[in-house]
Write an enzyme that holds these catalytic residues in place. Sequence first.
Site, PDB file in Angstrom:
ATOM      1  N   THR A 173     -31.227  82.885  17.180  1.00 26.88           N
ATOM      2  CA  THR A 173     -30.510  83.548  18.583  1.00 26.88           C
ATOM      3  C   THR A 173     -30.263  82.916  19.813  1.00 26.88           C
ATOM      4  O   THR A 173     -31.978  82.301  19.508  1.00 26.88           O
ATOM      5  CB  THR A 173     -30.548  84.848  18.296  1.00 26.88           C
ATOM      6  OG1 THR A 173     -30.882  85.877  17.398  1.00 26.88           O
ATOM      7  CG2 THR A 173     -30.681  85.632  19.266  1.00 26.88           C
TER       8      THR A 173
ATOM      9  N   THR B 209     -35.007  88.159  20.728  1.00 30.47           N
ATOM     10  CA  THR B 209     -34.455  87.321  19.674  1.00 30.47           C
ATOM     11  C   THR B 209     -35.621  88.385  18.553  1.00 30.47           C
ATOM     12  O   THR B 209     -37.139  88.453  19.064  1.00 30.47           O
ATOM     13  CB  THR B 209     -34.687  86.097  19.593  1.00 30.47           C
ATOM     14  OG1 THR B 209     -34.376  85.887  18.555  1.00 30.47           O
ATOM     15  CG2 THR B 209     -35.610  85.496  20.151  1.00 30.47           C
ATOM     16  N   GLY B 210     -35.060  88.459  17.685  1.00 26.86           N
ATOM     17  CA  GLY B 210     -36.419  88.804  16.491  1.00 26.86           C
ATOM     18  C   GLY B 210     -35.235  89.881  15.414  1.00 26.86           C
ATOM     19  O   GLY B 210     -33.911  90.050  15.424  1.00 26.86           O
TER      20      GLY B 210
ATOM     21  N   GLY C 130     -33.501  92.399  15.413  1.00 24.75           N
ATOM     22  CA  GLY C 130     -32.618  93.980  15.594  1.00 24.75           C
ATOM     23  C   GLY C 130     -32.257  95.446  15.797  1.00 24.75           C
ATOM     24  O   GLY C 130     -32.495  95.979  17.081  1.00 24.75           O
TER      25      GLY C 130
ATOM     26  N   ARG D 264     -23.204  95.070   9.926  1.00 24.53           N
ATOM     27  CA  ARG D 264     -24.062  95.146  10.543  1.00 24.53           C
ATOM     28  C   ARG D 264     -24.164  94.929  11.902  1.00 24.53           C
ATOM     29  O   ARG D 264     -23.470  94.012  11.995  1.00 24.53           O
ATOM     30  CB  ARG D 264     -25.540  95.055   9.985  1.00 24.53           C
ATOM     31  CG  ARG D 264     -26.612  95.005  10.839  1.00 24.53           C
ATOM     32  CD  ARG D 264     -27.071  94.119  10.942  1.00 24.53           C
ATOM     33  NE  ARG D 264     -28.348  93.602  12.087  1.00 24.53           N
ATOM     34  CZ  ARG D 264     -29.213  92.630  12.409  1.00 24.53           C
ATOM     35  NH1 ARG D 264     -27.545  91.936  12.910  1.00 24.53           N
ATOM     36  NH2 ARG D 264     -30.054  92.991  12.897  1.00 24.53           N
ATOM     37  N   VAL D 265     -24.397  95.762  13.540  1.00 21.96           N
ATOM     38  CA  VAL D 265     -24.563  94.943  14.885  1.00 21.96           C
ATOM     39  C   VAL D 265     -26.295  95.138  15.179  1.00 21.96           C
ATOM     40  O   VAL D 265     -26.534  96.018  14.742  1.00 21.96           O
ATOM     41  CB  VAL D 265     -23.643  95.467  15.616  1.00 21.96           C
ATOM     42  CG1 VAL D 265     -23.681  95.382  17.188  1.00 21.96           C
ATOM     43  CG2 VAL D 265     -22.284  95.700  15.157  1.00 21.96           C
ATOM     44  N   GLY D 266     -26.497  93.767  15.106  1.00 21.84           N
ATOM     45  CA  GLY D 266     -27.858  94.149  15.893  1.00 21.84           C
ATOM     46  C   GLY D 266     -28.142  93.914  17.216  1.00 21.84           C
ATOM     47  O   GLY D 266     -27.371  94.795  17.657  1.00 21.84           O
ATOM     48  N   ASP D 267     -29.300  93.921  18.181  1.00 20.46           N
ATOM     49  CA  ASP D 267     -29.470  94.395  19.656  1.00 20.46           C
ATOM     50  C   ASP D 267     -28.887  93.204  20.471  1.00 20.46           C
ATOM     51  O   ASP D 267     -28.936  93.417  21.538  1.00 20.46           O
ATOM     52  CB  ASP D 267     -31.304  93.941  19.544  1.00 20.46           C
ATOM     53  CG  ASP D 267     -31.586  92.867  19.156  1.00 20.46           C
ATOM     54  OD1 ASP D 267     -31.150  92.310  17.872  1.00 20.46           O
ATOM     55  OD2 ASP D 267     -32.364  91.956  20.098  1.00 20.46           O
TER      56      ASP D 267
HETATM   57  N1  ASP Z   1     -31.687  90.093  17.200  1.00 17.55           N
HETATM   58  C1  ASP Z   1     -30.865  89.323  16.270  1.00 17.55           C
HETATM   59  C2  ASP Z   1     -29.844  90.300  14.907  1.00 17.55           C
HETATM   60  O1  ASP Z   1     -30.787  91.197  15.003  1.00 17.55           O
HETATM   61  C3  ASP Z   1     -31.294  88.565  14.736  1.00 17.55           C
HETATM   62  C4  ASP Z   1     -32.142  87.196  15.251  1.00 17.55           C
HETATM   63  O2  ASP Z   1     -32.958  87.044  16.744  1.00 17.55           O
HETATM   64  O3  ASP Z   1     -32.565  86.114  15.336  1.00 17.55           O
HETATM   65  O4  ASP Z   1     -29.031  90.047  15.030  1.00 17.55           O
END
Ligand code: ASP
Length: 318
Positions: free
Chosen positions: A185, A236-237, A239, A213-216
């Site tokens: 990200t 980032t991580g 989500g 699916r929707v992340g953070d």
């Molecule tokens: N945070 C992002 C998500 O979960 C993925 C990422 O940061 O790599 O969609």
Amino acid sequence: MKSFKAILSFIVLILLANSLLAQSWSIVLHGGAGGMKKENFTQEQIDSYQAELLKALEKGKNILANGGTSLDAVEQVVRYLEDCPLFNAGKGAVFNHDGKNELDAAIMEGKNLMAGAIAGVGDIKNPISTARLVMEKSVHVMMVGRGASDFARSMGAEMVDSSYFFTQPRWNDLQKVLSKEKMGTVGCVALDIHGNLAAATSTGGMTNKRYNRVGDAPIIGAGTYANNATCAVSATGHGEFFIRYTVAHDISALMEYKGLSLVDAVNLVINSKLEKVDGRGGVIAVDKNGNICMDMNTSGMFRAYEKSTGEKGVGIFK
Ligand code: ASP
């Protein structure tokens, strides 16, 4: 007379310090956190990641150093990273379970808590700029899927065929279903000389994601947050954890209500709260005084920063 002079020079000093402070700016960016280890990278790969991070940084720095806004800086930095196929945003985004790219992005301004976000789009070249359009040209905060694309088109945003987002390495990742390893990200936070904070985040989400699916990243308060009273954060991580723990807003709230410093607030959330539940990832953040923080509970996070003081750095591994 002597004490009058002393008071006068004290006042002059304070004014000088204030005007210097008002001229100061800071910028931090990330290109995703994950389980990257140095031994898995060639020197050439490390060099090209660092070179792209520094080019993106340069874009933001030029805007801020010329008196531009933090909002323009974070948007332009993220746009640059979206166009770079090395990162999981825009071109280079990961593939979902159905072999498609579904992009999420959000942007927020700290001076008025205005925000814009889009999620689950597959035909907008630069999702971060459409997120900004949602913020500035609509009465809404978040649009998803076809509606977001219709809005982008009506605003004249650059649309692309879904094949634009295809990159071979990401396709190979899906085939190998390396979902846990593949993050990337992008995000940027900045303080401008006007004292305004802004945050922006853009992502393709997680490899192999299903069911829209929707992340953070596009969730205000989870992956993206900015408030002039406290700080600007881009995450980032994994989500799901960042949504459940409202990570970005939690950092801001710890500063606002508990008086924690930026570094302490980030440390508590990333290395204690998230660590305890195995919520993997990291954040970049800047506070209203230009202090910065880049922290992660993973083995690495692509990152870079620069300040008007001349401090500058780029890194990948913890
Ligand atoms: N945070 C992002 C998500 O979960 C993925 C990422 O940061 O790599 O969609």
